[in-house]
Motif scaffolding. Structure first.
Motif, PDB file in Angstrom:
ATOM      1  N   VAL A 144       0.820  -1.219   0.000  1.00 17.92           N
ATOM      2  CA  VAL A 144       0.000   0.000   0.000  1.00 17.92           C
ATOM      3  C   VAL A 144       0.857   1.272   0.000  1.00 17.92           C
ATOM      4  O   VAL A 144       0.358   2.352   0.272  1.00 17.92           O
ATOM      5  CB  VAL A 144      -0.954   0.018   1.227  1.00 17.92           C
ATOM      6  N   LEU A 159      11.479  -2.753   1.745  1.00 13.20           N
ATOM      7  CA  LEU A 159      11.976  -3.008   3.101  1.00 13.20           C
ATOM      8  C   LEU A 159      12.330  -4.469   3.361  1.00 13.20           C
ATOM      9  O   LEU A 159      12.894  -4.785   4.406  1.00 13.20           O
ATOM     10  CB  LEU A 159      10.950  -2.535   4.136  1.00 13.20           C
ATOM     11  N   ASN A 160      11.991  -5.352   2.434  1.00 11.31           N
ATOM     12  CA  ASN A 160      12.260  -6.772   2.680  1.00 11.31           C
ATOM     13  C   ASN A 160      13.168  -7.410   1.643  1.00 11.31           C
ATOM     14  O   ASN A 160      13.499  -8.584   1.756  1.00 11.31           O
ATOM     15  CB  ASN A 160      10.936  -7.546   2.729  1.00 11.31           C
ATOM     16  N   PHE A 175      13.679  -0.704   9.717  1.00 12.79           N
ATOM     17  CA  PHE A 175      13.779  -2.158   9.483  1.00 12.79           C
ATOM     18  C   PHE A 175      13.550  -2.999  10.744  1.00 12.79           C
ATOM     19  O   PHE A 175      13.568  -4.224  10.674  1.00 12.79           O
ATOM     20  CB  PHE A 175      15.156  -2.511   8.903  1.00 12.79           C
ATOM     21  N   HIS A 176      13.388  -2.374  11.885  1.00 12.68           N
ATOM     22  CA  HIS A 176      13.264  -3.084  13.178  1.00 12.68           C
ATOM     23  C   HIS A 176      14.461  -4.009  13.400  1.00 12.68           C
ATOM     24  O   HIS A 176      14.350  -5.010  14.111  1.00 12.68           O
ATOM     25  CB  HIS A 176      11.987  -3.937  13.236  1.00 12.68           C
ATOM     26  N   LYS A 178      20.772  -8.448   6.483  1.00 12.92           N
ATOM     27  CA  LYS A 178      21.675  -7.464   7.095  1.00 12.92           C
ATOM     28  C   LYS A 178      22.158  -6.435   6.073  1.00 12.92           C
ATOM     29  O   LYS A 178      23.253  -5.894   6.192  1.00 12.92           O
ATOM     30  CB  LYS A 178      22.853  -8.167   7.779  1.00 12.92           C
ATOM     31  N   SER A 226      14.090  -2.517  25.407  1.00 17.19           N
ATOM     32  CA  SER A 226      15.427  -2.080  25.031  1.00 17.19           C
ATOM     33  C   SER A 226      15.936  -1.009  26.001  1.00 17.19           C
ATOM     34  O   SER A 226      17.093  -1.047  26.446  1.00 17.19           O
ATOM     35  CB  SER A 226      15.369  -1.542  23.604  1.00 17.19           C
ATOM     36  N   TYR A 268      -0.860 -15.733   0.524  1.00 16.84           N
ATOM     37  CA  TYR A 268       0.218 -16.508   1.148  1.00 16.84           C
ATOM     38  C   TYR A 268      -0.327 -17.636   2.025  1.00 16.84           C
ATOM     39  O   TYR A 268      -1.318 -17.461   2.739  1.00 16.84           O
ATOM     40  CB  TYR A 268       1.098 -15.578   2.001  1.00 16.84           C
ATOM     41  N   LEU A 301       4.857 -15.442   3.063  1.00 20.68           N
ATOM     42  CA  LEU A 301       5.194 -14.021   3.001  1.00 20.68           C
ATOM     43  C   LEU A 301       6.378 -13.859   3.956  1.00 20.68           C
ATOM     44  O   LEU A 301       6.291 -14.258   5.117  1.00 20.68           O
ATOM     45  CB  LEU A 301       4.012 -13.172   3.498  1.00 20.68           C
ATOM     46  N   VAL A 302       7.469 -13.305   3.458  1.00 21.38           N
ATOM     47  CA  VAL A 302       8.624 -13.072   4.338  1.00 21.38           C
ATOM     48  C   VAL A 302       8.819 -11.573   4.439  1.00 21.38           C
ATOM     49  O   VAL A 302       9.048 -10.895   3.438  1.00 21.38           O
ATOM     50  CB  VAL A 302       9.896 -13.740   3.763  1.00 21.38           C
ATOM     51  N   GLN A 303       8.676 -11.040   5.636  1.00 17.60           N
ATOM     52  CA  GLN A 303       8.829  -9.584   5.786  1.00 17.60           C
ATOM     53  C   GLN A 303       9.379  -9.248   7.166  1.00 17.60           C
ATOM     54  O   GLN A 303       9.204  -9.988   8.130  1.00 17.60           O
ATOM     55  CB  GLN A 303       7.502  -8.885   5.557  1.00 17.60           C
ATOM     56  N   SER A 304      10.052  -8.079   7.225  1.00 19.23           N
ATOM     57  CA  SER A 304      10.671  -7.692   8.496  1.00 19.23           C
ATOM     58  C   SER A 304       9.638  -7.122   9.463  1.00 19.23           C
ATOM     59  O   SER A 304       9.772  -7.247  10.665  1.00 19.23           O
ATOM     60  CB  SER A 304      11.797  -6.684   8.262  1.00 19.23           C
ATOM     61  N   GLY A 305       8.589  -6.488   8.927  1.00 16.18           N
ATOM     62  CA  GLY A 305       7.575  -5.879   9.798  1.00 16.18           C
ATOM     63  C   GLY A 305       6.703  -6.937  10.453  1.00 16.18           C
ATOM     64  O   GLY A 305       6.780  -8.130  10.120  1.00 16.18           O
ATOM     65  N   TYR A 306       5.873  -6.493  11.407  1.00 14.65           N
ATOM     66  CA  TYR A 306       4.990  -7.431  12.094  1.00 14.65           C
ATOM     67  C   TYR A 306       3.956  -7.998  11.115  1.00 14.65           C
ATOM     68  O   TYR A 306       3.490  -7.289  10.224  1.00 14.65           O
ATOM     69  CB  TYR A 306       4.275  -6.745  13.261  1.00 14.65           C
ATOM     70  N   LYS A 351      -3.290  -4.406   6.418  1.00 15.74           N
ATOM     71  CA  LYS A 351      -3.267  -3.771   5.093  1.00 15.74           C
ATOM     72  C   LYS A 351      -3.993  -4.627   4.045  1.00 15.74           C
ATOM     73  O   LYS A 351      -3.946  -4.336   2.866  1.00 15.74           O
ATOM     74  CB  LYS A 351      -1.816  -3.542   4.669  1.00 15.74           C
ATOM     75  N   VAL A 363      -3.359  -7.940   3.365  1.00 11.18           N
ATOM     76  CA  VAL A 363      -2.587  -9.040   2.778  1.00 11.18           C
ATOM     77  C   VAL A 363      -3.197 -10.358   3.267  1.00 11.18           C
ATOM     78  O   VAL A 363      -3.408 -10.530   4.473  1.00 11.18           O
ATOM     79  CB  VAL A 363      -1.095  -8.938   3.195  1.00 11.18           C
ATOM     80  N   SER A 404      21.978 -14.096  16.881  1.00  9.86           N
ATOM     81  CA  SER A 404      22.298 -13.258  15.723  1.00  9.86           C
ATOM     82  C   SER A 404      22.665 -14.138  14.517  1.00  9.86           C
ATOM     83  O   SER A 404      22.230 -13.887  13.388  1.00  9.86           O
ATOM     84  CB  SER A 404      23.451 -12.327  16.088  1.00  9.86           C
ATOM     85  N   THR A 422      20.609 -14.786  10.806  1.00 13.74           N
ATOM     86  CA  THR A 422      21.227 -14.777   9.466  1.00 13.74           C
ATOM     87  C   THR A 422      20.808 -16.012   8.671  1.00 13.74           C
ATOM     88  O   THR A 422      20.369 -15.909   7.517  1.00 13.74           O
ATOM     89  CB  THR A 422      22.767 -14.755   9.602  1.00 13.74           C
ATOM     90  N   GLU A 481      16.985 -16.506   7.980  1.00 15.32           N
ATOM     91  CA  GLU A 481      16.577 -15.662   6.853  1.00 15.32           C
ATOM     92  C   GLU A 481      16.954 -16.327   5.524  1.00 15.32           C
ATOM     93  O   GLU A 481      16.171 -16.342   4.578  1.00 15.32           O
ATOM     94  CB  GLU A 481      17.221 -14.279   6.961  1.00 15.32           C
ATOM     95  N   LYS A 509      14.191 -17.591   2.773  1.00 16.24           N
ATOM     96  CA  LYS A 509      14.269 -16.936   1.463  1.00 16.24           C
ATOM     97  C   LYS A 509      14.863 -17.876   0.412  1.00 16.24           C
ATOM     98  O   LYS A 509      15.178 -17.436  -0.692  1.00 16.24           O
ATOM     99  CB  LYS A 509      15.114 -15.668   1.570  1.00 16.24           C
TER     100      LYS A 509
END
Lengths: 389, 398
Positions: free
Chosen positions: A220, A244-245, A330-331, A337, B62, B169, B222-227, B234, B236, B367, B371, B374, B378
């Motif tokens: 969107v 972003l991904n 990017f959180h 990376k 944090s 997805y 669906l692979v995404q960094s956001g929640y 949205k 999806v 960490s 890596t 991901e 992907k």
């Protein structure tokens, strides 16, 4: 004699002291929050730092009734012999209690003095040491630097940051030059355009980044919508970019956002520089038959070099320190990376993993990079700076 | 007479003040969570008038972590603080052994799923705990998958491709959530390291099974960094995905925004029904604390873990009760009868909740996990290569 005569005047000394008094609050703040951490980063880079209870001098050794001691201490109770020994050192048994117990290690606290004692078992011997709990640094020499330089993440952070700086600094500057030149013309609504270009710079970075998060949204987002509309106008198929991904677009996304953010500020500095150029130069150039672009290239640009030089240094240092935008956009360090920057690396090593020495070593490397580049700019680039006389 | 009463009252107040112990409690609970915690702490102070609790909200996790790091370094930590396991390993020596101060009956009441010993020591107790569960769209797949095979079948059936791209997805993954891989790994009866931490075991047969399963699912993901809830809001379309029970409110709110029916179910199982527990624990710092303060903090912990209070906390926040008495209490049974997430979360916890690896280098390992997780989701390499590369990196950290 005359040259140093002012030293004898009381007024001179009073003015000097007064000046330092005015400077004092700033010096204290700078000292505490800038210079002290700066020096400490160098010191910490040579240590491995952990919170530990460290044994100090031995105050008592026992080889008898070891098993009884272990049994009692493991229950959080104190062997009589131990309390008597510590009592002889002025510790009241009422103030003494066990706070930590492991198989061969126990920590006792003296409530009265807030001192700690550690009991260590070594085979058939028990040793009671005075102890302290807190940050303990173990000297490791250059090991933290070696570790950082061997870490693929640090290498990735270096490359990403270099690409970011290498692209965003010149692109922002060139665009700022164009915008400043346009704003320097007699355009209608010039004050509005000045404000519009400067607004992103004074808006909080977190708010801006969150808005850009929406702009970059694959499904969107405004950017994909605009790109799709433009592609549609020319009859092209456009598949939405996952800004972003997708690792290919993460760094460009960061660059686009920050070019937009800083271009107005840089344009304003350049505009101020342009307006300070003496009109006589332009009039003389026109008399000599110079055209618009030629005048800009031969008069405006050379006489703007002090401002360009200033912006180069400032934006170079600022760009190497990019951090908040990565965190908010990017959180994390971005897809694969791809948006991992040096400061983000330092932050995660210190505050996520607790490797303060390693993080300090990485900070020192960052400082060295910025220092060398700034030095290069000061010595080499400044030769090309023209000051109006 | 009146003067005498005033003097008496003042003296009484003075005596209470003199005998009062003040403790500080640093936390990261905001909004409704913060309100529930404040209510509990006020109740505690009313029950224990000689103890004053300074409840200090320190911002998000944090911010809390950074402030605790600074406080420990400055030797000025609070008496009590919320903390993740990987923070605890950083300042283990600065903490008090809780079994010296908590009643044994209470320690035994903590659910075994939450039992964590750091180098053999009990220095934390569970506090705000959630667990990974399955969220699924009932309009796309009415019956939730119960096994790995069913999960893959669902993802495959729901996924829709148009123009060579997924437009609907089967599932969704976030690279920042390697806990999902750890759950698959544990369900396949694998682990990152051997029990003695001497050998990396992630690339053994169980590890490969987990990696192949994740790789298979990722074909439809669906692979995404956001929640994931952001994508959901949205519009999806996603069939079903793994997320924490604490994310229930966000996911349901997103589903409401997108006007889609969303339900929650236990995770599909493989060799077992393991699911990773999320959330923080409570620990008491010893630095600059008196025994009276530590005893008061232990009393507060015991109060928070008391049956009625752990249930109240779970009811108001969406977390899970952390004691056996709490989870089997009538009050919690009544809540489970009404609340889907309470019921499924509890069921999942009892079926196979497990915690974080308590290794001092866990954050570095995590960490590395991010890596390679991901890379896996992907499809950047074969699962075998990815697991072997991960194992090689873990070898340098174990």
């Amino acid at each position: 004699m005359q040259r140093f005569g002012h030293w004898r005047r009381k007024r001179f000394w009073w003015e000097t002291v007064e000046a330092y008094i005015y400077l004092l609050p700033t010096l204290i703040v700078l000292g505490l929050f800038t210079f002290y951490p700066f020096v400490n980063a160098f010191v910490y880079s040579a240590y491995n730092i952990r919170t530990r209870t460290v044994p100090g001098p031995v105050v008592f050794t026992s080889t008898e009734g070891v098993e009884d001691w272990v049994r009692l201490l493991s229950r959080g109770r104190l062997p009589e012999e131990l309390t008597r020994a510590l009592e002889r050192r002025g510790v009241s048994p009422d103030n003494l209690w066990v706070r930590l117990r492991e198989a061969n290690r126990w920590v006792l606290k003296d409530e009265g003095s807030n001192d700690e004692y550690i009991v260590l078992r070594d085979g058939d011997t028990l040793k009671v040491h005075k102890a302290a709990t807190g940050w303990v640094g173990t000297p490791v020499g250059w090991a933290n630097f070696q570790r950082a330089l061997q870490d693929p993440d640090f290498a990735k952070a270096l490359v990403n940051t270099s690409v970011y700086v290498g692209v965003s600094v010149p692109v922002t500057l060139v665009l700022a030059l164009v915008i400043a030149t346009l704003l320097n013309q007699a355009l209608r609504g010039r004050p509005f355009f000045r404000l519009a270009t400067f607004l992103p710079y004074i808006t909080p970075v977190v708010a801006i980044t969150m808005v850009w998060g929406w702009i970059y949204d694959r499904h969107v987002g405004l950017l994909n919508y605009l790109l799709g509309s433009v592609a549609g106008l020319f009859g092209f198929q456009f598949s939405f970019l996952d800004w972003l991904n997708d690792a290919r677009f993460a760094l460009p996304a960061l660059i686009i956002m920050n070019v937009w953010r800083f271009v107005g500020y840089q344009a304003l500095i350049l505009l101020a520089g342009m307006q300070a150029i003496d009109r006589e130069y332009y009039e003389a150039a026109r008399v000599d038959g110079g055209g618009g672009l030629e005048i800009w290239r031969r008069i405006t640009l050379p006489l703007l070099t002090p401002q360009i030089f200033f912006l180069l240094i400032i934006s170079l240092i600022g760009s190497f320190r990019i951090f908040e935008e990565v965190l908010v956009l990017f959180h994390g360090p971005g897809p694969e990376k791809a948006a991992l920057t040096i400061v983000y690396y330092i932050f995660t090593k210190a505050f996520d993993s607790g490797h303060y020495g390693l993080a300090s070593a990485a900070s020192v490397v960052l400082f060295a990079i910025i220092f060398v580049l700034s030095l290069f700019q000061l010595t080499v680039t400044q030769r090309r700076v023209h000051y109006e006389r | 007479m009146r003067k005498f009463l005033v003097v008496l009252t003042l003296l009484a107040i003075g005596f209470v003040g003199l005998g009062q112990v003040t403790i500080t409690f640093w936390h990261a609970m905001s909004g409704a969570l913060g309100e529930a915690l404040t209510t509990l702490v006020q109740k505690f102070m009313a029950e224990n008038p000689t103890i004053k609790v300074d409840l200090v909200y320190q911002g998000g996790y944090s911010a809390l972590q950074q402030k605790l790091i600074a406080a420990v370094a400055a030797k000025e930590p609070p008496t009590l603080a919320q903390q993740y396991e990987n923070w605890t390993t950083q300042w283990l020596d600065a903490l008090v052994d809780l079994d010296l101060f908590l009643p044994e009956v209470l320690i035994n009441d903590i659910l075994p799923q939450f039992d964590q010993r750091f180098e053999g020591r009990l220095v934390t107790v569970p506090f705000n705990k959630s667990i990974l569960v399955l969220y699924y769209r009932t309009d796309l797949w009415p019956v939730p998958p119960k096994t790995w095979d069913e999960f893959v079948a669902m993802a495959k059936a729901v996924a829709k491709v148009e123009g060579g791209q997924l437009v609907r997805y089967g599932t969704a993954f976030r690279p920042a959530n390697p806990e999902i891989f750890l759950t698959f790994l544990t369900q396949a009866e694998g682990s990152l390291l051997s029990d003695d931490w001497k050998t990396v075991t992630v690339n053994n047969a169980a590890g490969m099974e987990a990696a192949k399963f994740a790789a298979e699912l990722s074909k439809y993901a669906l692979v995404q960094s956001g929640y994931i809830s952001d994508a959901l809001a949205k519009g999806v379309a996603i069939g079903g995905w793994v997320d924490t029970s604490a994310g229930y409110t966000y996911n349901m709110s997103a589903a409401k925004t997108a006007n889609i029916p969303l339900a929650v179910a236990p995770l599909p199982c493989y060799k077992n029904c393991a699911s990773m527990i999320q959330g923080t624990n409570l620990a008491i710092f010893s630095i600059k604390q008196t025994k009276a303060q530590i005893e008061a903090a232990a009393k507060l912990i015991a109060f928070l873990l008391r049956e009625d209070n752990t249930v109240y906390w779970a009811e108001k926040t969406g977390y899970l009760p952390v004691t056996a008495h709490g989870i089997h209490s009538k009050a919690w049974q009544a809540i489970m009868a009404k609340s889907e997430i309470a019921r499924i979360g509890t069921q999942q916890l009892l079926a196979g909740g497990f915690g974080q690896l308590l290794h001092p280098n866990y954050m570095d390992m995590r960490s590395a996990l991010i890596t390679y997780w991901e890379q896996l989701i992907k499809a950047q390499d074969t699962p075998e290569n990815i697991m072997n590369n991960l194992a090689a990196q873990l070898n340098t950290l174990k």
